[in-house]
Design an enzyme around this catalytic site. Sequence first.
Site, PDB file in Angstrom:
ATOM      1  N   LYS A 206       0.840  -1.197   0.000  1.00 29.78           N
ATOM      2  CA  LYS A 206       0.000   0.000   0.000  1.00 29.78           C
ATOM      3  C   LYS A 206       0.879   1.253   0.000  1.00 29.78           C
ATOM      4  CE  LYS A 206      -3.467   2.353   2.782  1.00 29.78           C
ATOM      5  NZ  LYS A 206      -4.390   2.321   3.907  1.00 29.78           N
ATOM      6  N   GLU A 212      10.571  -4.727   4.417  1.00 27.33           N
ATOM      7  CA  GLU A 212      10.646  -6.134   4.012  1.00 27.33           C
ATOM      8  C   GLU A 212      10.318  -6.292   2.526  1.00 27.33           C
ATOM      9  OE1 GLU A 212       9.115  -4.884   6.625  1.00 27.33           O
ATOM     10  OE2 GLU A 212       9.081  -6.283   8.324  1.00 27.33           O
ATOM     11  N   GLY A 267      -4.882  -1.765   5.089  1.00 29.79           N
ATOM     12  CA  GLY A 267      -4.084  -2.902   4.617  1.00 29.79           C
ATOM     13  C   GLY A 267      -4.746  -4.246   4.889  1.00 29.79           C
ATOM     14  N   ARG A 268      -5.258  -4.424   6.113  1.00 28.19           N
ATOM     15  CA  ARG A 268      -5.832  -5.735   6.455  1.00 28.19           C
ATOM     16  C   ARG A 268      -7.233  -5.926   5.885  1.00 28.19           C
ATOM     17  NH1 ARG A 268      -4.660  -2.497  10.568  1.00 28.19           N
ATOM     18  NH2 ARG A 268      -6.265  -1.682  11.956  1.00 28.19           N
ATOM     19  N   GLU A 353      -4.668  -6.732  15.004  1.00 26.19           N
ATOM     20  CA  GLU A 353      -4.151  -5.420  14.619  1.00 26.19           C
ATOM     21  C   GLU A 353      -5.268  -4.370  14.725  1.00 26.19           C
ATOM     22  OE1 GLU A 353      -2.451  -4.315  10.538  1.00 26.19           O
ATOM     23  OE2 GLU A 353      -0.618  -4.592  11.697  1.00 26.19           O
ATOM     24  N   HIS A 384      -5.367 -32.878  18.257  1.00 20.06           N
ATOM     25  CA  HIS A 384      -4.280 -33.725  18.750  1.00 20.06           C
ATOM     26  C   HIS A 384      -3.117 -32.881  19.260  1.00 20.06           C
ATOM     27  CE1 HIS A 384      -6.332 -37.283  17.257  1.00 20.06           C
ATOM     28  NE2 HIS A 384      -6.725 -36.476  16.286  1.00 20.06           N
ATOM     29  N   LYS A 516       9.623  -0.843  14.231  1.00 19.33           N
ATOM     30  CA  LYS A 516      10.184  -0.445  12.922  1.00 19.33           C
ATOM     31  C   LYS A 516      11.217   0.648  13.123  1.00 19.33           C
ATOM     32  CE  LYS A 516       5.962  -0.898  10.120  1.00 19.33           C
ATOM     33  NZ  LYS A 516       4.982  -0.131   9.348  1.00 19.33           N
TER      34      LYS A 516
HETATM   35  O1  LIG Z   1       1.087  -2.734   2.240  1.00 16.91           O
HETATM   36  P1  LIG Z   1       2.203  -2.128   3.015  1.00 16.91           P
HETATM   37  O2  LIG Z   1       2.168  -0.625   2.969  1.00 16.91           O
HETATM   38  O3  LIG Z   1       3.527  -2.661   2.563  1.00 16.91           O
HETATM   39  O4  LIG Z   1       2.015  -2.504   4.521  1.00 16.91           O
HETATM   40  C1  LIG Z   1       2.082  -3.838   4.956  1.00 16.91           C
HETATM   41  C2  LIG Z   1       1.720  -3.957   6.411  1.00 16.91           C
HETATM   42  O5  LIG Z   1       2.598  -3.131   7.137  1.00 16.91           O
HETATM   43  C3  LIG Z   1       2.467  -3.188   8.524  1.00 16.91           C
HETATM   44  O6  LIG Z   1       3.395  -2.370   9.159  1.00 16.91           O
HETATM   45  C4  LIG Z   1       1.099  -2.821   8.949  1.00 16.91           C
HETATM   46  O7  LIG Z   1       0.999  -3.090  10.321  1.00 16.91           O
HETATM   47  C5  LIG Z   1       0.057  -3.621   8.198  1.00 16.91           C
HETATM   48  O8  LIG Z   1      -1.218  -3.141   8.495  1.00 16.91           O
HETATM   49  C6  LIG Z   1       0.293  -3.556   6.720  1.00 16.91           C
HETATM   50  O9  LIG Z   1      -0.634  -4.415   6.073  1.00 16.91           O
END
Ligand SMILES: O=P(O)(O)OC[C@H]1O[C@@H](O)[C@H](O)[C@@H](O)[C@@H]1O
Length: 550
Positions: A206, A212, A267-268, A353, A384, A516
């Site tokens: 987003k 990452e 995002g979620r 979240e 189990h 972060k």
């Molecule tokens: O889609 P992006 O901007 O890479 O973000 C990914 C995720 O980043 C995380 O830091 C958020 O807590 C999430 O809500 C989000 O989905």
Amino acid sequence: MTALSHSSAWAALARHRRDIADTRMRDLFAADPGRFGAFSLEAAGLFLDYSKNCITQDTVGLLLDLARQQDVEGACARMFGGEPINLTEKRAVLHTALRNRSDRPVTVDGRDVMPAVRAVLERMDAFANSVRDGDWRGYTGQPITDVVNIGIGGSDLGPVMATEALKPFAHAHVALHFVSNVDGTHLAEQLKWLDPETTLFVIASKTFTTQETLTNAHSARRWFLETAKDEAHVARHFVAVSTNEAEVRKFGIDPANMFGFWDWVGGRYSLWSAIGLPIMIAIGPERFAELLAGAHAMDEHFRTAPLERNMPVLLALLGVWYRNFWDASSYAVLPYDQYLHRFPAYLQQLDMESNGKSVTRGGEPVDYQTGPVLFGEPGTNGQHAFYQLIHQGTSLIPCDFVAAATTHNPIGAEAGAHHRILLSNVFAQAEALMRGKTADEVRAEMTKSGKLAEEVEALVPHRVFPGNRPSNTILMQSLTPATLGALIALYEHKVFVQGVVWDINSFDQWGVELGKQLASTILPEMESGPAEGAHDSSTTGLMAWWRANR
Ligand SMILES: O=P(O)(O)OC[C@H]1O[C@@H](O)[C@H](O)[C@@H](O)[C@@H]1O
């Protein structure tokens, strides 16, 4: 004291909880043959049995009073109406617009967003079809055989979960892969068997600034260029899904190969947007439209059904009942469907979240519990492993069982034998949790099997099941794009209603920021070591240990 914990509806529930402390579900069932009918309902292709809860009609009445007191209906109207209910980020919350199959406009700041939503969907349709049909070619003229989605959090969990859940509908000769973790192992293991000439990367973020995702995307591009050599070939192998065109451009992806969405999509809550592109490539645009339609059917139910017949509202209130009045700190979602094996992981982000908050919308500390810890595994595996604790542990853990009446794989000595065994286990677990087993029942059972009285008495306490442990059972005729859409929307709205009751903002996530921030401070210190006194002795010591042992 907060307004909520001070309120009359809250106090009435607390009193009622004391009143029914000794009420046992098994007695309620024995006394009322109509209990199942009274506490079950159907909506958007889903059937919910909530009769195996520690509730009476009075409980439900009081919970509904709480919902009315907290103005759940008003909040629902404000969300669907595009008001900026995500106060801390000043944003509307309109994932429902992404699956709006009606002709109703949806306005944000006075502008209808539906034309833009439809335009992106059309571009996604065309692109997904061209990949599926083999018209989209790699730089050597070969069709795409593998699509790797690189994203994390909401840009990963929804697409992975839905792609896994809808595998029976994936007929295309294109395999989907997902890379989220910044651990190089994740990307390396996925790339090991892939051919750069026939691999397409979807970079999903987003913000397009997530460490990452960007790290993985750059490494994927390096891997691709080791073979393709020419930067010009990137255009045939990298597309982006994002709200941030400038960053997409900076990465080197042509905006012509970008699928956009908007800041009013959390995002979620984004799998319904262009973030769903990998799902669409897997199952095709028509099936993706059915997924949206299933969610829309649940939206319509949520928007229009009276609170007392409203599935997300009832599920939410039951969650509040246990969280706040029974001290239940965790909650299990147990899908008896292998295709839903990533559903609990997906729900962890959605629920934890969204509702892992401890200040009210006005910024006051809460003096009551909010979101529970959510966990789950597909049945029967969990039975189990951790069900022991759910049956006989010291904590009350409400469970949601989820299952389909029919299977996509009716195998077994007799057709469907596996599925009958699977379903018999769902029904048995819910019954066992509710009924439990008394000391007298244990005694009778053991004596019948010829055990000596002394032996029996020594074992009785170990073999007693307290019972009275609550569960919901959610059934659908078949796991399809439409029923999956409805199921996801059910939980989205459930989480929303709980946030409204608890007076918290379910749509921000400031709690992920501190880690972060600190990681970005620590990263440049990894080699040289931090300045004296920059961190506590543990953090400094761990970094030193790493330098000495790598
Ligand atoms: O889609 P992006 O901007 O890479 O973000 C990914 C995720 O980043 C995380 O830091 C958020 O807590 C999430 O809500 C989000 O989905």
